[in-house]
Design a protein around this motif. Structure first.
Motif, PDB file in Angstrom:
ATOM      1  N   VAL C  63      -2.486  10.186   0.859  1.00 40.71           N
ATOM      2  CA  VAL C  63      -3.696   9.452   1.256  1.00 40.71           C
ATOM      3  C   VAL C  63      -4.229   8.663   0.074  1.00 40.71           C
ATOM      4  O   VAL C  63      -4.568   7.470   0.199  1.00 40.71           O
ATOM      5  CB  VAL C  63      -4.763  10.435   1.777  1.00 40.71           C
ATOM      6  N   GLU C  64      -4.268   9.302  -1.101  1.00 37.04           N
ATOM      7  CA  GLU C  64      -4.827   8.594  -2.246  1.00 37.04           C
ATOM      8  C   GLU C  64      -3.911   7.479  -2.713  1.00 37.04           C
ATOM      9  O   GLU C  64      -4.381   6.441  -3.193  1.00 37.04           O
ATOM     10  CB  GLU C  64      -5.121   9.579  -3.383  1.00 37.04           C
ATOM     11  N   GLU C  67      -4.621   4.636  -0.366  1.00 35.79           N
ATOM     12  CA  GLU C  67      -5.916   4.009  -0.629  1.00 35.79           C
ATOM     13  C   GLU C  67      -5.925   3.286  -1.970  1.00 35.79           C
ATOM     14  O   GLU C  67      -6.394   2.156  -2.059  1.00 35.79           O
ATOM     15  CB  GLU C  67      -7.020   5.064  -0.598  1.00 35.79           C
ATOM     16  N   GLN C  69      -3.258   2.535  -4.165  1.00 36.16           N
ATOM     17  CA  GLN C  69      -2.174   1.640  -4.571  1.00 36.16           C
ATOM     18  C   GLN C  69      -1.869   0.567  -3.537  1.00 36.16           C
ATOM     19  O   GLN C  69      -1.238  -0.432  -3.864  1.00 36.16           O
ATOM     20  CB  GLN C  69      -0.883   2.432  -4.822  1.00 36.16           C
ATOM     21  N   PRO C  73      -5.692  -2.803  -3.948  1.00 37.81           N
ATOM     22  CA  PRO C  73      -5.257  -4.058  -4.576  1.00 37.81           C
ATOM     23  C   PRO C  73      -5.088  -5.210  -3.592  1.00 37.81           C
ATOM     24  O   PRO C  73      -5.131  -6.353  -3.991  1.00 37.81           O
ATOM     25  CB  PRO C  73      -3.898  -3.728  -5.221  1.00 37.81           C
ATOM     26  N   THR C  74      -4.877  -4.914  -2.298  1.00 37.15           N
ATOM     27  CA  THR C  74      -4.581  -6.018  -1.379  1.00 37.15           C
ATOM     28  C   THR C  74      -5.756  -6.371  -0.485  1.00 37.15           C
ATOM     29  O   THR C  74      -5.983  -7.540  -0.214  1.00 37.15           O
ATOM     30  CB  THR C  74      -3.379  -5.665  -0.485  1.00 37.15           C
ATOM     31  N   LEU C  80     -10.533  -0.120   3.753  1.00 32.60           N
ATOM     32  CA  LEU C  80     -10.312   1.327   3.781  1.00 32.60           C
ATOM     33  C   LEU C  80     -10.267   1.871   5.207  1.00 32.60           C
ATOM     34  O   LEU C  80      -9.706   2.931   5.440  1.00 32.60           O
ATOM     35  CB  LEU C  80     -11.398   2.048   2.973  1.00 32.60           C
ATOM     36  N   THR C  83      -6.827   2.768   6.595  1.00 30.83           N
ATOM     37  CA  THR C  83      -6.042   3.857   6.002  1.00 30.83           C
ATOM     38  C   THR C  83      -5.217   4.643   7.027  1.00 30.83           C
ATOM     39  O   THR C  83      -4.024   4.831   6.807  1.00 30.83           O
ATOM     40  CB  THR C  83      -6.951   4.818   5.225  1.00 30.83           C
ATOM     41  N   PRO C  84      -5.785   5.100   8.163  1.00 30.23           N
ATOM     42  CA  PRO C  84      -4.952   5.904   9.074  1.00 30.23           C
ATOM     43  C   PRO C  84      -3.741   5.139   9.583  1.00 30.23           C
ATOM     44  O   PRO C  84      -2.639   5.700   9.658  1.00 30.23           O
ATOM     45  CB  PRO C  84      -5.887   6.267  10.224  1.00 30.23           C
ATOM     46  N   LEU C  87      -1.352   4.670   6.705  1.00 26.79           N
ATOM     47  CA  LEU C  87      -0.850   6.001   6.366  1.00 26.79           C
ATOM     48  C   LEU C  87       0.230   6.424   7.343  1.00 26.79           C
ATOM     49  O   LEU C  87       1.285   6.939   6.943  1.00 26.79           O
ATOM     50  CB  LEU C  87      -2.019   6.986   6.410  1.00 26.79           C
TER      51      LEU C  87
END
Lengths: 219, 84, 251
Positions: C63-64, C67, C69, C73-74, C80, C83-84, C87
């Motif tokens: 997860v980290e 978030e 990397q 940055p993009t 955020l 993320t799911p 991921l």
């Protein structure tokens, strides 16, 4: 190795390539004993006992079954992740992060409190030290004063004694001198009496003796 | 005799396809090879000059590699398509 | 003479159906989804208040990684919420890639066109949808008529932008993942066959030579671990770049 079976049909020559049973390299593949029909050929006659080969999938073309199995499992996974797995993980991660933040904050507060205590202690210590220093200074001053007075007293006593001693010495000196003078005068008057037969004037004798003694001392 | 001629022609076609597939992939690999080499070299230089920006440079480097590499991979797909 | 017979490519990709329409690729895809679910389920069940250990540590590291990397940055902080999605893309692709080097299984599910095609079509739909949602019809304008170009050049620029944004992106996403994994698979097969034919070729003198391709095989297997990770990372970061670019055209 493939075996070629060539037949002449209505539309010219037709070529069938046949994989034979027991051929090396083909035993591990399940499609032995089948006919591979080259692209664009449509054999009019089926070879006896031979099915058309399952050539295996094209490496490029996507296969519907794989597409749908992959799509189904991914969509399910993504939905689970979106609505169940990730929020749960995120919540507990956030909770832990908040707890850690809180612990950090309380630790910071405690550190500040401890720092305050340390500074209070230090200021008290400084006060005590200053007091102690003042007391030491006072004591030192008292001791110094006492020492000075004692020294002065002692010096005074010494000088008094010295003066007394000097006076004693002078007195003794004078007494000795007087005795010597008397003795010399007695001896001299006796000698003059013996010499002249008459007693000289004691006053003139003592005067002469004093003169002589004084000049003798002066010499 | 005619059948053998046809077989020979098929074999010739297969051999020609195999070698042209090889050529296609070889040619397709030249450009991306130079490109990726240049890209990674420059990225390493940038990271050495500014180590604090290394994370950003690395991300951008991977993006650049992905775009450059796509050409070689298309060549690889063409290789499979011709070789079939 | 050495008798090395390399099978046609479609034979090394050929798997019998376990039951109709369910073959090895489908097994790997389903297993990838299951393992991914399991990892995050176990991680979610673990005590979250202590320092993470074991599976939970792994899940939190992933997860980290996503978030820190990929998204930051993009797409920046606004991204955020993705993320799911990213991921699950990352985990699914990685878990589909990695069977390529697991003995006995030895087949990356992404070495077939279907799964990469599906994932990149999904990303394609998502980024176009995000573009229209955030900018409305202005998305077409900003992507097809990039600002700061002289009007006369739009004749040239617009078709290029159209092709590169709406056609080449999904195509290159698919082909990049698929071709990388297939190439790795073919390389492994090549060196395995070479080793086998040298060692079992019946010529005693060639047996020691067979060690060389075997070492190459081991080395390539290690390399494929890296490739499996890298391709999952690149697919995910490109998805993030496309989605971020559609949401904020100025980036």
């Amino acid at each position: 190795m493939l075996r070629a079976v060539v037949t002449y049909g209505s539309q010219g020559p037709e070529v069938l390539l046949v994989a034979a049973e027991g051929e090396e390299g083909y035993s591990e593949y399940t499609f032995a004993d089948c006919a591979i029909i080259p692209d664009g050929e449509s054999p009019s006659t089926k070879i006896e006992g031979l099915e058309e080969c399952d050539e295996g999938p094209s490496p490029i073309m996507p296969e519907a079954k794989e597409f749908f199995w992959g799509a189904g499992s991914f969509v399910l996974f993504a939905l689970l992740m979106r609505f169940f797995l990730y929020p749960r993980l995120r919540r507990s991660m956030d909770a832990r992060e908040a707890a850690i933040q809180e612990a950090h904050a309380s630790a910071e507060a405690e550190r500040d409190a401890a720092k305050g205590e340390v500074s209070a202690y230090e200021s008290a210590l400084a006060e005590v030290r200053a007091e102690a220093a003042a007391r030491i200074d006072a004591a030192r001053a008292t001791v110094e004063a006492e020492r000075t007075t004692r020294l002065a007293e002692a010096n005074e006593a010494i000088s008094a004694r010295r003066a007394a001693a000097v006076a004693d010495v002078d007195a003794a000196h004078d007494a000795a001198r007087a005795q010597v003078g008397t003795a010399v005068a007695t001896v001299a008057s006796r000698a003059v009496e013996l010499a002249t037969g008459r007693a000289p004037d004691p006053n003139s004798v003592s005067r002469v003796v004093d003169e002589l003694m004084n000049s003798g001392v002066a010499q | 005799m005619e059948a053998f001629t046809i077989l020979a022609q098929e074999a010739d076609k297969a051999a020609a396809a195999a070698s042209s597939a090889g050529f296609a992939y070889g040619l397709a690999a030249i450009g991306p090879g130079i490109g990726i080499g240049y890209l990674v070299g420059k990225s390493v230089e940038a990271m050495a000059r500014q180590p604090e920006a290394a994370g950003m440079v690395r991300t951008t480097m991977f993006l650049g590699i992905a775009f450059t590499e796509a050409l070689a991979l298309i060549g690889f797909v063409v290789f499979i398509l011709i070789g079939l | 003479m050495l008798a090395l017979e390399f099978p046609p490519i479609n034979e090394i990709l050929r798997w019998q159906d376990v039951f109709p329409s369910f073959n090895k690729i489908a097994i790997i895809a389903v297993a990838a989804a299951l393992i991914g679910t399991l990892i995050f389920l176990i991680a979610g069940n673990a005590d979250g208040s202590k320092a993470p250990r074991g599976v939970r540590n792994l899940a939190e590291a992933i997860v980290e990684f996503i978030e820190g990397q990929i998204i930051m940055p993009t797409m920046g902080r606004d991204g955020l919420g993705w993320t799911p999605f990213l991921l699950s893309i990352f985990s699914f692709i990685y878990l589909c890639n990695v069977p390529g080097i697991i003995p006995i299984i030895q087949m990356p599910a992404t070495a077939r066109m279907a799964i990469p095609l599906f994932l990149s079509l999904l990303v394609w739909i998502v980024f176009i949808g995000v573009g229209f949602k955030h900018q409305g019809l202005g998305y077409l304008k900003s992507s097809l008529f990039p600002p700061g170009v002289p009007a006369a050049l739009y004749i040239l620029v617009t078709p290029i932008e159209f092709i590169s944004t709406f056609l080449v992106r999904p195509f290159s996403l698919t082909v990049r993942l698929f071709a990388n994994m297939l190439a790795g698979h073919i390389l492994l097969v090549t060196f395995a066959l070479l080793t086998e034919s040298l060692v079992q070729g019946g010529n005693i003198a060639l047996v020691p030579v067979g060690i060389l391709p075997f070492f190459m095989l081991v080395f390539l297997t290690a390399f494929e671990v890296l490739v499996a990770f890298l391709q999952a990372y690149i697919f995910t970061i490109l998805a993030a770049v496309y989605i971020g670019g559609a949401a904020h055209p100025e980036h």
